[in-house]
Design a protein around this motif. Structure first.
Motif, short mmCIF file in Angstrom:
data_model
loop_
_atom_site.label_atom_id
_atom_site.label_comp_id
_atom_site.label_asym_id
_atom_site.label_seq_id
_atom_site.Cartn_x
_atom_site.Cartn_y
_atom_site.Cartn_z
N TYR A 67 9.18 54.48 10.90
CA TYR A 67 9.20 55.93 10.72
C TYR A 67 9.47 56.22 9.25
O TYR A 67 10.18 55.47 8.57
CB TYR A 67 10.30 56.57 11.55
CG TYR A 67 9.98 56.71 13.02
CD1 TYR A 67 9.68 57.96 13.58
CD2 TYR A 67 10.00 55.61 13.87
CE1 TYR A 67 9.41 58.09 14.92
CE2 TYR A 67 9.72 55.73 15.22
CZ TYR A 67 9.43 56.98 15.74
OH TYR A 67 9.15 57.11 17.08
N SER A 68 8.94 57.34 8.77
CA SER A 68 9.18 57.72 7.38
C SER A 68 9.34 59.23 7.24
O SER A 68 8.73 60.01 7.97
CB SER A 68 8.01 57.28 6.50
OG SER A 68 8.21 57.70 5.15
N SER A 69 10.18 59.62 6.29
CA SER A 69 10.18 60.99 5.79
C SER A 69 8.77 61.29 5.30
O SER A 69 8.04 60.39 4.87
CB SER A 69 11.18 61.09 4.64
OG SER A 69 10.90 62.20 3.81
N PRO A 70 8.35 62.57 5.31
CA PRO A 70 6.99 62.90 4.88
C PRO A 70 6.78 62.93 3.37
O PRO A 70 5.66 63.20 2.92
CB PRO A 70 6.78 64.30 5.47
CG PRO A 70 8.14 64.89 5.50
CD PRO A 70 9.06 63.75 5.85
N PHE A 71 7.81 62.63 2.59
CA PHE A 71 7.65 62.75 1.15
C PHE A 71 6.97 61.51 0.54
O PHE A 71 7.17 60.38 0.98
CB PHE A 71 9.00 63.02 0.49
CG PHE A 71 9.49 64.42 0.77
CD1 PHE A 71 9.18 65.46 -0.09
CD2 PHE A 71 10.22 64.71 1.91
CE1 PHE A 71 9.60 66.76 0.17
CE2 PHE A 71 10.65 66.00 2.19
CZ PHE A 71 10.32 67.03 1.32
N TYR A 72 6.17 61.79 -0.46
CA TYR A 72 5.30 60.79 -1.09
C TYR A 72 6.07 59.55 -1.52
O TYR A 72 5.62 58.42 -1.33
CB TYR A 72 4.60 61.43 -2.29
CG TYR A 72 3.45 60.64 -2.87
CD1 TYR A 72 2.15 60.90 -2.45
CD2 TYR A 72 3.65 59.67 -3.85
CE1 TYR A 72 1.08 60.20 -2.98
CE2 TYR A 72 2.59 58.97 -4.38
CZ TYR A 72 1.30 59.24 -3.94
OH TYR A 72 0.25 58.53 -4.47
N ARG A 73 7.25 59.75 -2.10
CA ARG A 73 8.02 58.63 -2.63
C ARG A 73 8.46 57.67 -1.53
O ARG A 73 8.61 56.47 -1.79
CB ARG A 73 9.24 59.13 -3.41
CG ARG A 73 10.13 60.12 -2.65
CD ARG A 73 11.08 60.81 -3.61
NE ARG A 73 11.94 61.81 -3.00
CZ ARG A 73 11.56 63.08 -2.81
NH1 ARG A 73 10.35 63.47 -3.14
NH2 ARG A 73 12.41 63.96 -2.29
N CYS A 74 8.68 58.18 -0.32
CA CYS A 74 9.06 57.29 0.78
C CYS A 74 7.88 56.45 1.23
O CYS A 74 8.00 55.24 1.44
CB CYS A 74 9.61 58.12 1.95
SG CYS A 74 11.24 58.81 1.64
N GLY A 102 13.73 63.86 7.05
CA GLY A 102 13.30 64.09 5.68
C GLY A 102 14.42 64.52 4.74
O GLY A 102 15.61 64.41 5.03
N GLU A 103 14.02 65.06 3.61
CA GLU A 103 14.92 65.41 2.50
C GLU A 103 15.90 66.53 2.88
O GLU A 103 15.65 67.32 3.78
CB GLU A 103 14.07 65.81 1.29
CG GLU A 103 14.84 66.17 0.03
CD GLU A 103 15.60 65.00 -0.55
OE1 GLU A 103 16.68 64.67 0.02
OE2 GLU A 103 15.18 64.44 -1.58
N PHE A 104 17.01 66.58 2.15
CA PHE A 104 18.03 67.61 2.29
C PHE A 104 17.95 68.57 1.11
O PHE A 104 17.98 68.14 -0.05
CB PHE A 104 19.41 66.96 2.34
CG PHE A 104 20.56 67.91 2.11
CD1 PHE A 104 20.81 68.94 2.99
CD2 PHE A 104 21.41 67.73 1.02
CE1 PHE A 104 21.89 69.81 2.78
CE2 PHE A 104 22.48 68.59 0.80
CZ PHE A 104 22.71 69.63 1.69
N TYR A 105 17.84 69.87 1.41
CA TYR A 105 17.90 70.91 0.39
C TYR A 105 19.04 71.86 0.73
O TYR A 105 19.23 72.22 1.90
CB TYR A 105 16.60 71.71 0.33
CG TYR A 105 15.40 70.92 -0.13
CD1 TYR A 105 15.26 70.55 -1.45
CD2 TYR A 105 14.41 70.55 0.77
CE1 TYR A 105 14.17 69.82 -1.89
CE2 TYR A 105 13.31 69.83 0.36
CZ TYR A 105 13.19 69.47 -0.97
OH TYR A 105 12.10 68.75 -1.38
N GLY A 106 19.79 72.28 -0.27
CA GLY A 106 20.88 73.21 -0.05
C GLY A 106 20.37 74.56 0.42
O GLY A 106 19.23 74.95 0.17
#
Length: 266
Positions: A67-74, A102-106
């Motif tokens: 499984y992967s986060s959808p972000f390109y770097r992953c 996926g990523e965490f944003y405030g």
């Protein structure tokens, strides 16, 4: 049922900036998705991904599902690993994109940029599962740290729960994600969630690997795992780099954003 969970953080990436008043993001190096918050790995991160692959391809027990986060770097971090494993007919042959991990944003009054969808990412990464749909979606306006932990725990319940019922009987799963999410995963799986989220407990170095083993068959998913390895980096030539920890709420606003439970697709 799943017995071992492997978690890796993406490699060293290019940076971005954000105007906290307007929510305008900028990046000097854009990935092929052209999304400012979706930069590619730096050249050093690409090297890390190759060193990581040598380690991941020789894990015992081996990887059954990815499984992967959808972000390109992953996905870029996983590429040397998946190219080798999939060519050998291992690890399920496809990467499942899960936005819930996926990523965490405030929290903010504006919407953060959304990651690319699978149809776009498939133009750059050919081994994505075309039919898999994310089980959870983070709030577009970001999250409080407590909300992040809840979102990650919910995503893990759904992901591992579905794999436990998979007729193929996978025993291990690899998840590629981000620093904050990697910490939250460790806390959710072990049930060791500190009162102070700033506690320095689970590590998340770039291209590092953490390993969790299920204690007993039949136990509930959250809190049912032992951490065997906490952010291993011995296989990396540069060792442990770019560690990260929570340091207070990373919000862009003091206003309350309406709560919205990430929508599970059961």
């Amino acid at each position: 049922m799943i017995e071992v969970v492997y978690v890796v953080r993406h490699g060293y990436r290019a940076n971005w900036t954000v105007n906290p008043s307007t929510g305008e993001y900028n990046s000097t190096i854009l990935s092929e998705t052209q999304i400012p918050t979706d930069p590619p790995l730096a050249a050093y991160g690409v090297q890390q991904s190759k060193e990581l692959a040598e380690h991941l391809c020789n894990l015992d027990p081996p990887i059954d599902v990815i499984y992967s986060s959808p972000f390109y770097r992953c996905l870029q971090t996983l590429k040397p690993t998946t190219e080798r494993l999939f060519k050998e007919g291992k690890a399920g042959g496809k990467i499942r994109i899960e936005r819930g991990l996926g990523e965490f944003y405030g929290r903010a009054n504006f919407a953060h940029p959304s990651p690319a969808d699978t149809s776009l990412l498939s133009k750059f990464f050919t081994d994505l599962h075309p039919e898999y749909e994310s089980l959870l979606t983070p709030h577009p306006n970001g999250e409080m740290i407590r909300d992040l932990h809840g979102r990650v725990a919910n995503a893990l319940e759904l992901v591992i729960g579905s794999l436990d019922k998979d007729p193929a009987g996978p025993k291990t799963v690899l998840i590629c994600t981000h620093a904050a999410t990697m910490i939250a995963i460790g806390r959710a799986l072990t049930g060791q969630v500190p009162e102070d989220f700033n506690t320095d407990d689970f590590q998340c170095y770039t291209a590092s690997l953490s390993t969790f083993k299920r204690k007993n068959e039949g136990e509930s998913i959250m809190g049912a795992w032992d951490c065997l390895v906490n952010s291993e980096t011995g296989y990396l030539s540069g060792g442990a780099e770019r560690g990260w920890k929570f340091n207070g709420e990373e919000n862009f606003t003091t206003d309350v954003v309406p709560e919205r439970e990430s929508s599970p697709k059961l």
